[in-house]
Motif scaffolding. Structure first.
Motif, PDB file in Angstrom:
ATOM      1  N   ASP A  74      -4.403  19.964 -17.758  1.00 45.74           N
ATOM      2  CA  ASP A  74      -4.437  18.978 -16.676  1.00 45.74           C
ATOM      3  C   ASP A  74      -5.471  17.910 -16.993  1.00 45.74           C
ATOM      4  O   ASP A  74      -6.639  18.209 -17.238  1.00 45.74           O
ATOM      5  N   CYS A 102      -8.147  29.712 -17.601  1.00 45.94           N
ATOM      6  CA  CYS A 102      -8.438  28.516 -16.798  1.00 45.94           C
ATOM      7  C   CYS A 102      -9.932  28.198 -16.811  1.00 45.94           C
ATOM      8  O   CYS A 102     -10.328  27.028 -16.900  1.00 45.94           O
ATOM      9  N   SER A 140      -3.308  24.459 -16.044  1.00 45.21           N
ATOM     10  CA  SER A 140      -2.434  25.207 -15.144  1.00 45.21           C
ATOM     11  C   SER A 140      -1.564  26.111 -15.998  1.00 45.21           C
ATOM     12  O   SER A 140      -1.164  25.734 -17.107  1.00 45.21           O
ATOM     13  N   ALA A 184       2.552  25.813 -10.201  1.00 43.58           N
ATOM     14  CA  ALA A 184       1.085  25.773 -10.271  1.00 43.58           C
ATOM     15  C   ALA A 184       0.583  24.334 -10.252  1.00 43.58           C
ATOM     16  O   ALA A 184      -0.371  24.001  -9.541  1.00 43.58           O
ATOM     17  N   LYS A 185       1.217  23.459 -11.018  1.00 44.33           N
ATOM     18  CA  LYS A 185       0.760  22.069 -11.088  1.00 44.33           C
ATOM     19  C   LYS A 185       1.003  21.351  -9.763  1.00 44.33           C
ATOM     20  O   LYS A 185       0.280  20.420  -9.421  1.00 44.33           O
ATOM     21  N   SER A 206      -1.024  24.519  -6.943  1.00 42.93           N
ATOM     22  CA  SER A 206      -2.300  25.179  -7.255  1.00 42.93           C
ATOM     23  C   SER A 206      -2.816  24.707  -8.600  1.00 42.93           C
ATOM     24  O   SER A 206      -3.057  25.508  -9.515  1.00 42.93           O
ATOM     25  N   ARG A 207      -2.964  23.400  -8.747  1.00 47.72           N
ATOM     26  CA  ARG A 207      -3.386  22.844 -10.033  1.00 47.72           C
ATOM     27  C   ARG A 207      -4.704  23.473 -10.486  1.00 47.72           C
ATOM     28  O   ARG A 207      -5.635  23.613  -9.709  1.00 47.72           O
TER      29      ARG A 207
END
Length: 646
Positions: A255, A316, A336, A363-364, A367-368
């Protein structure tokens, strides 16, 4: 002299050559023993009854017993892998036995030679010549053995015939010397070519292995590449299907990488990718495969991963740490991750990758910077999206799509300056479907440009009915700013509508821009050159906005509603909005504040210097006929009552 001695040495330093020699001898030496046995038995039959049995039969029996023993050893060896540690010893033993057998058979032949008549002696001469040539050819890949046999046979035979008072035999001996010399020359030349060929084969194998390695390697990160990843995935699926351990497929997307790459240069981007690869490998270690799939996306195959949540959190966390850039400074990105587990998410490799990709997309979107495991809920969403995608593909877009419009207001003057067009879709069977649902699906399915064309045509037709002071604000997707051709189509649609380009505002999001900032800049400049205004929507929600916003041909910044919701209660939100306003003034850009729902928010923002506002406080999205009534009501409110003359 040393050169002659070297001809009889084993080249122990060249392991590849010794390996090739042993492979060749495994096929040819058994044939050598067969030829020796048959030819020697034939000569023994010729001399049987002519020479004593103790000379004819018994020596042959001993020699054949030795040949049979070695024949069995070689046959067993052909079914066994090569023992790399004993190659030199086995080759030396072969040379020694070849010499010993040559001495034994020649001594036996010379002892028998004197007993026979002219026919028997002719048979003996034929036996010595043909058997020697056959044995030498079987040993030609081992130069030392072939030359040793040639030398022993030639020397012993010539010594024997030289003692005979027979000129013909001496002439035959001389011929044998000449033939043996020629044979030795051929052996040396062939062996040289054989050695060179083995060297070339070794080099070709090395190049082949290197090419295979490069074909399966990402040269930038030194990780396996996409091809290797799918090969590993297929292997894991096959092993799991055969009763092996389950595994998890992971897709990792960085990201905020593209803004770093665009702002800092490709050298910095490459350094970030290399360090990201190192960190991924450090976290995963020997528990699975880490591969670079392309761009800033990585793939994982985690075998028997039980602590999946901990692994995802560790990845992460590792990728969220600052990255040191080659020319100084640091970059801050994130990651992500989408996971799909075998067999819960599927049994086939392609299916698992599709599920992992959906989890990554989820996820992006929601929930990034986190890791999401594909679940049954995601399966239901995926099926729903598949239904919606098929419905979009077969939809009558011109009839099913429509627009609603939300006013953008000049808060000081109290009048509408533009309407933002918002998409709506009502399917005949599925009913109303939110744009938050069908727009992302259309983008992923490659259908968004068709939708844009239909909706943009409707929006332009509506705008022509509004007063000239009211502009049209229309949202573009990633695909709409992906090429100059797309920009040309938008300009052509505006010209065909008859609406002045100056009354059109095209909104783009940070998410769309960072896919390819350079390409977006080219497309937006084309639009700007036609007189169209460009607004950056949802400003502040993406990564590194300041690193590229000054490069783009923008006219407006639209501050995302997330900063407005707490503007009256949170000083930090006010500070952020004030900073964005200062940035807009420095870049000579207009600033539009979205998401205003209360009068208190509107008053505070007006005090902070904001003029252009949008939100439910000023007007909810409305159908086209309602926009006309809304503008009429606004015009009536703007008329001040005339005071009566006394």
């Amino acid at each position: 002299m040393q050169a002659i001695v070297d001809l009889f040495r084993i080249e122990t330093a060249n392991t590849d050559l010794m390996r090739a020699q042993m492979r060749a001898l495994r096929n040819q030496v058994p044939l050598l023993y067969v030829i020796l046995a048959i030819n020697s038995t034939a000569i023994a039959v010729t001399y049987l009854g002519v020479a004593p049995n103790w000379l004819t039969v018994y020596p042959l029996g001993g020699l054949l017993a030795l040949c049979s023993l070695r024949f069995g050893v070689w046959l067993r060896g052909r079914r066994q892998p090569l023992d790399e540690t004993r190659l030199a010893a086995k080759l030396r033993l072969t040379v020694g036995l070849a010499g010993a057998l040559a001495v034994g058979f020649m001594a036996w032949s010379c002892a028998l030679f004197g007993y026979g008549d002219a026919y028997a002696q002719a048979h003996m001469l034929f036996y010595v010549g043909t058997t020697t040539i056959a044995c030498v050819l079987c040993l030609v890949h081992l130069r030392a053995a072939a030359l040793l046999v040639t030398a022993i046979v030639t020397i012993l035979f010539c010594l024997h015939v030289s003692r005979l008072d027979n000129q013909i035999m001496r002439a035959i001996g001389l011929n044998l010397v000449i033939v043996s010399a020629a044979l030795a020359f051929v052996i040396v030349a062939y062996y040289r070519d054989f050695t060179r060929l083995i060297g070339q084969q070794v080099e070709l194998e090395r190049l082949s292995r290197e090419n295979l390695r490069l074909a399966n390697l990402d040269t930038l990160t030194e990780l396996p590449n996409r091809r290797s990843f799918f090969a590993s995935l297929d292997q894991a699926a096959a092993e799991a299907g055969a009763g092996g351990q389950p595994f998890v497929v992971g897709l990792v997307d960085l990201d905020g990488f593209k803004p770093v790459n665009d702002a800092q240069g490709h050298g910095a981007g490459d350094a970030v990718l290399q360090e990201a690869a190192r960190r991924l490998h450090a976290v995963v270690g020997g528990a699975g495969v880490v591969a670079r799939l392309g761009g800033d996306e990585f793939g994982l195959v985690l075998r028997g991963a039980t602590a999946l949540a901990a692994t995802g959190e560790a990845i992460c966390g590792a990728l969220a740490m600052p990255f040191r850039l080659p020319h100084g400074g640091t970059a801050q990105i994130g990651a992500s991750i989408g996971f799909a587990a075998y067999p819960e998410a599927g049994h086939k490799a392609a299916q698992l990758v599709e599920r992992a990709d959906f989890a990554l997309y989820h996820a992006k979107t929601h929930s990034r910077g986190a890791a999401i495991l594909f679940t049954e809920e995601h399966e239901r969403l995926l099926r729903t999206q598949s239904v919606i995608e098929q419905a979009l593909r077969h939809a009558d877009l011109a009839r099913e799509l429509n627009l609603v419009f939300q006013p953008i207001v000049d808060a000081r003057r109290g009048r509408t300056v533009a309407f933002e067009a918002l998409a709506r879709w009502t399917h005949p069977e599925l009913g109303p479907i939110s744009p938050a649902v069908f727009i992302p699906i259309a983008e992923r399915a490659g259908l968004i440009t068709r939708i844009t064309a239909v909706l943009f045509g409707q929006a332009l037709a509506a705008a022509r009915a509004w007063p000239e002071r009211v502009a049209l604000s229309f949202n573009l997707s990633m695909a709409d700013i992906a090429s100059p051709q797309a920009a040309a189509a938008l300009v052509a649609a505006i010209r065909a509508s008859g609406l002045p380009p100056e009354r059109v505002i095209l909104e783009v999001t940070e998410t769309a821009l960072i896919q390819d900032v350079a390409q977006a800049q080219t497309v937006l400049e084309t639009l700007k050159a036609s007189g169209i205004a460009i607004a950056l929507d949802d400003f502040g929600t993406g990564y590194s906005s300041l690193s590229y916003v000054h490069r783009l041909p923008l006219d407006k910044l639209k501050i995302d509603r997330s900063f407005v919701s707490e503007v009256t209660t949170d000083p930090a939100s006010r500070d952020i909005i004030t900073s964005i306003a200062a940035l807009a003034r420095n870049l000579t850009l207009d600033c539009v504040v979205e998401g205003i729902e209360t009068d208190e928010q509107a008053r505070l923002l007006k005090e902070l210097g904001f003029v252009l506002m949008q939100g439910y406080h000023f007007g909810r999205p409305m159908a086209f006929p309602d926009t006309l009534r809304y503008l009429d009501s606004e015009a009536v409110r703007a008329i001040r009552p005339v005071q009566a003359v006394a």
